[in-house]
Write a protein that holds these residues in place. Structure first.
Motif: not given
Length: 113
Positions: A2-3, A20, A22-25, A43-44, A66, A88
């Motif tokens: 998570k970020l 946000d 709580d993004r998945e990196v 992406d990500g 992310a 965001n």
């Protein structure tokens, strides 16, 4: 990862606290050329750069990144922060140079995908 975990592990300063975190990196990419990031970042991924202008938000949004980590204590421009909040896109900053920051991200398990 998570970020927020990266932020905590590397003591990053969050420049966009309402974005946000709580993004998945899924990986990382380092470059200061926008065209390179558009062509190669996945992406990500979290993007490591010294660029602080408005166009970094457009690239991050286009690529589904992310977040963006600014190096060398770089401070994003006001219009960049405003657009980041609108889109965001999390922006963080670090006092570290790119080489050291990327090494620490690698030690945390992040790779270029």
């Amino acid at each position: 990862m998570k970020l927020q975990e990266i932020i905590d592990s590397l003591s990053l300063k969050v420049e966009t606290p309402t974005a946000d975190l709580d993004r998945e990196v899924k990986g990382a990419y380092v470059s200061d050329m926008l065209s390179d990031v558009m062509g190669n970042a996945k992406d990500g991924s979290v993007w490591i750069t010294l660029q602080i202008h408005l166009n970094i938000i457009a690239v991050a949004s286009l690529k589904g990144l992310a977040g963006i980590i600014l190096i060398n204590n770089r401070v994003p421009a006001e219009d960049t922060l405003k657009k980041a909040l609108e889109e965001n896109i999390p922006i963080m900053s670090s006092p570290l140079p790119a080489f050291e920051l990327v090494g620490r991200l690698y030690s945390l398990g992040l790779r270029c995908r």
